[in-house]
Design a protein around this motif. Structure first.
Motif, PDB file in Angstrom:
ATOM      1  N   VAL A 174       0.853  -1.192   0.000  1.00 33.63           N
ATOM      2  CA  VAL A 174       0.000   0.000   0.000  1.00 33.63           C
ATOM      3  C   VAL A 174       0.890   1.244   0.000  1.00 33.63           C
ATOM      4  O   VAL A 174       0.652   2.210  -0.725  1.00 33.63           O
ATOM      5  CB  VAL A 174      -0.930   0.019   1.239  1.00 33.63           C
ATOM      6  N   GLY A 175       1.942   1.185   0.802  1.00 35.30           N
ATOM      7  CA  GLY A 175       2.831   2.333   0.925  1.00 35.30           C
ATOM      8  C   GLY A 175       3.517   2.676  -0.384  1.00 35.30           C
ATOM      9  O   GLY A 175       3.536   3.834  -0.808  1.00 35.30           O
ATOM     10  N   ILE A 176       4.074   1.655  -1.040  1.00 33.75           N
ATOM     11  CA  ILE A 176       4.834   1.888  -2.267  1.00 33.75           C
ATOM     12  C   ILE A 176       3.918   2.248  -3.436  1.00 33.75           C
ATOM     13  O   ILE A 176       4.221   3.122  -4.242  1.00 33.75           O
ATOM     14  CB  ILE A 176       5.657   0.623  -2.626  1.00 33.75           C
ATOM     15  N   SER A 177       2.765   1.559  -3.530  1.00 34.63           N
ATOM     16  CA  SER A 177       1.931   1.762  -4.713  1.00 34.63           C
ATOM     17  C   SER A 177       0.920   2.872  -4.537  1.00 34.63           C
ATOM     18  O   SER A 177       0.396   3.394  -5.511  1.00 34.63           O
ATOM     19  CB  SER A 177       1.213   0.463  -5.080  1.00 34.63           C
ATOM     20  N   SER A 178       0.626   3.266  -3.308  1.00 30.67           N
ATOM     21  CA  SER A 178      -0.400   4.289  -3.134  1.00 30.67           C
ATOM     22  C   SER A 178       0.066   5.480  -2.302  1.00 30.67           C
ATOM     23  O   SER A 178      -0.039   6.622  -2.737  1.00 30.67           O
ATOM     24  CB  SER A 178      -1.637   3.639  -2.501  1.00 30.67           C
ATOM     25  N   ILE A 179       0.590   5.231  -1.099  1.00 33.32           N
ATOM     26  CA  ILE A 179       0.867   6.356  -0.202  1.00 33.32           C
ATOM     27  C   ILE A 179       1.985   7.250  -0.743  1.00 33.32           C
ATOM     28  O   ILE A 179       1.803   8.458  -0.887  1.00 33.32           O
ATOM     29  CB  ILE A 179       1.203   5.856   1.219  1.00 33.32           C
ATOM     30  N   ILE A 180       3.140   6.655  -1.068  1.00 30.99           N
ATOM     31  CA  ILE A 180       4.259   7.497  -1.516  1.00 30.99           C
ATOM     32  C   ILE A 180       3.920   8.268  -2.797  1.00 30.99           C
ATOM     33  O   ILE A 180       4.126   9.486  -2.846  1.00 30.99           O
ATOM     34  CB  ILE A 180       5.561   6.675  -1.655  1.00 30.99           C
ATOM     35  N   PRO A 181       3.368   7.626  -3.842  1.00 28.72           N
ATOM     36  CA  PRO A 181       3.036   8.421  -5.040  1.00 28.72           C
ATOM     37  C   PRO A 181       2.044   9.541  -4.763  1.00 28.72           C
ATOM     38  O   PRO A 181       2.195  10.657  -5.269  1.00 28.72           O
ATOM     39  CB  PRO A 181       2.426   7.390  -5.999  1.00 28.72           C
ATOM     40  N   ASN A 182       1.034   9.269  -3.933  1.00 28.68           N
ATOM     41  CA  ASN A 182       0.037  10.294  -3.633  1.00 28.68           C
ATOM     42  C   ASN A 182       0.617  11.437  -2.809  1.00 28.68           C
ATOM     43  O   ASN A 182       0.317  12.607  -3.052  1.00 28.68           O
ATOM     44  CB  ASN A 182      -1.152   9.682  -2.887  1.00 28.68           C
ATOM     45  N   VAL A 183       1.433  11.085  -1.818  1.00 29.12           N
ATOM     46  CA  VAL A 183       2.033  12.111  -0.969  1.00 29.12           C
ATOM     47  C   VAL A 183       3.001  12.956  -1.798  1.00 29.12           C
ATOM     48  O   VAL A 183       3.016  14.184  -1.698  1.00 29.12           O
ATOM     49  CB  VAL A 183       2.746  11.460   0.238  1.00 29.12           C
ATOM     50  N   LEU A 184       3.775  12.294  -2.661  1.00 26.67           N
ATOM     51  CA  LEU A 184       4.726  13.023  -3.507  1.00 26.67           C
ATOM     52  C   LEU A 184       3.980  14.002  -4.419  1.00 26.67           C
ATOM     53  O   LEU A 184       4.371  15.163  -4.567  1.00 26.67           O
ATOM     54  CB  LEU A 184       5.548  12.032  -4.317  1.00 26.67           C
TER      55      LEU A 184
END
Lengths: 218, 153
Positions: free
Chosen positions: B23-33
């Protein structure tokens, strides 16, 4: 196969939408670095400016690995990366609770109160508990409930109104929300309780509307 | 089935932690970035200050600065985006802890609606004529939550 290739070679006249040329011109300027030496609003269109800076250890006693004073994509990446430990911990614990039957317990406790709470039958309990973990799985199960005739069209609409506001509630709150927990001034359970209360409130507005204006012929 | 039963609690935990990683790699980091870049671009272009001024009267009703409207806009597109915008505005000292607390439940209550329109309403087969009502109720929920959180924060 070879014929297909031939065909694709022959149909060379590609149609380009006008946005294509604008996008290309933008990309050239964006990546060129021409704007890097500029000042003011125009730097918002420069690749390097948006890539930003990593934070630095301004105050080594307080700074985390993210550093301080960073901005742009680089700072966002470090911030996002810093969220992973708490997300992994939270979802690891949820997995254990699920394995030990915690979600089944929640389903059992929910079943008798679904009718008074939302006007939907207790059989929707599993779909509801699932929807707290995954919006997509909850949506799929809701569809199945309707297709098998376990819930009526109106009940489905009310149930979806409940799921639509703060979908995937628990997973999203623990995963994404974790980023903000360290700044929040109240116990983190309080916003979560409020979210659940308002989900129920909103769904009941739909329930009232449907009961009043779109009564189903039984 | 036998293999299923042999799983120890640490194994189960690790399985969940892997889900968290994904979830972190595919969703959280791209969205936060995306959110950090968006806010940075808005700052550089001066639009963020402008939004702050324009939305100050409305957001002020909830005890928030005008720029906080971007948190809600970001959240509407994706919850991770809303959280990222909030974190980035916090880092820029535009939001303080009280503001973040007021915004927190709203980010989820009206969160990711653009995505959930297809993933939830579409999948479940909700009739199109109900969409505006469901969107409206989620936004109403978010507004009520900010009014209530203002008391607690």
């Amino acid at each position: 196969m070879s014929e297909e290739k031939k065909e694709s070679c022959e149909t060379q006249s590609v149609k380009v939408p006008w946005t294509g040329y604008i996008a290309l011109a933008f990309a050239v300027v964006f990546f060129s670095g021409l704007l890097a030496s500029q000042k003011g609003w125009i730097t918002a269109f420069d690749f390097n400016a948006l890539a930003g800076k990593f934070g630095v250890m301004k105050d080594a006693a307080k700074a985390t690995f993210q550093g301080q004073g960073g901005f742009g994509a680089r700072d966002g990446f470090m911030f996002g990366f810093g969220l992973l430990p708490s997300v992994m911990l939270a979802l690891g614990m949820v997995e254990i609770v699920d394995h030990l039957g915690g979600l089944k317990a929640a389903e059992k406790l929910l079943t008798p109160i679904l009718r008074p709470l939302l006007g939907i039958p207790g059989i929707a309990g599993l779909a509801m508990v699932t929807s707290f973990q995954s919006t997509d799985a909850g949506a799929g199960m809701t569809r199945m409930l309707r297709e098998t005739g376990c819930i009526t069209e109106n009940e489905k609409t009310v149930f979806c109104a409940f799921q639509f506001s703060a979908g995937g509630t628990v997973t999203n709150y623990l995963a994404s929300g974790a980023a903000l927990f360290s700044f929040v001034t109240v116990p983190i359970v309080l916003p979560l309780v409020l979210i659940f209360v308002l989900k129920i409130f909103g769904a009941n507005l739909v329930r009232l509307y449907l009961n009043r204006f779109e009564k189903e012929s039984v | 089935m036998a293999a299923e039963q042999k799983k120890t609690l640490p194994d189960i935990f690790v399985e969940g932690a892997k889900k968290g990683w994904n979830v972190g790699i595919s969703s959280i980091i791209p969205n936060v970035l995306m959110a950090f870049v968006l806010i940075h671009a808005l700052r550089l272009s001066g639009l963020l200050d402008m939004l702050g001024v324009v939305f100050n009267p409305v957001m002020g009703l909830f005890g928030l600065p005008g720029q906080a409207v971007m948190v809600l806009v970001g959240a509407w597109m994706s919850m991770g985006g809303g959280v990222g915008v909030a974190a980035s505005l916090y880092a820029a000292k535009i939001l303080n802890p009280t503001h973040v607390t007021i915004l927190l439940p709203a980010i989820f209550l009206m969160g990711a609606q653009i995505q959930y329109m297809g993933r939830l309403l579409g999948t479940a087969g909700i009739q199109g004529r109900y969409y505006p009502m469901l969107f409206g109720i989620s936004i109403l929920n978010a507004i009520i939550s900010m009014i209530i959180m203002r008391i607690f924060a």
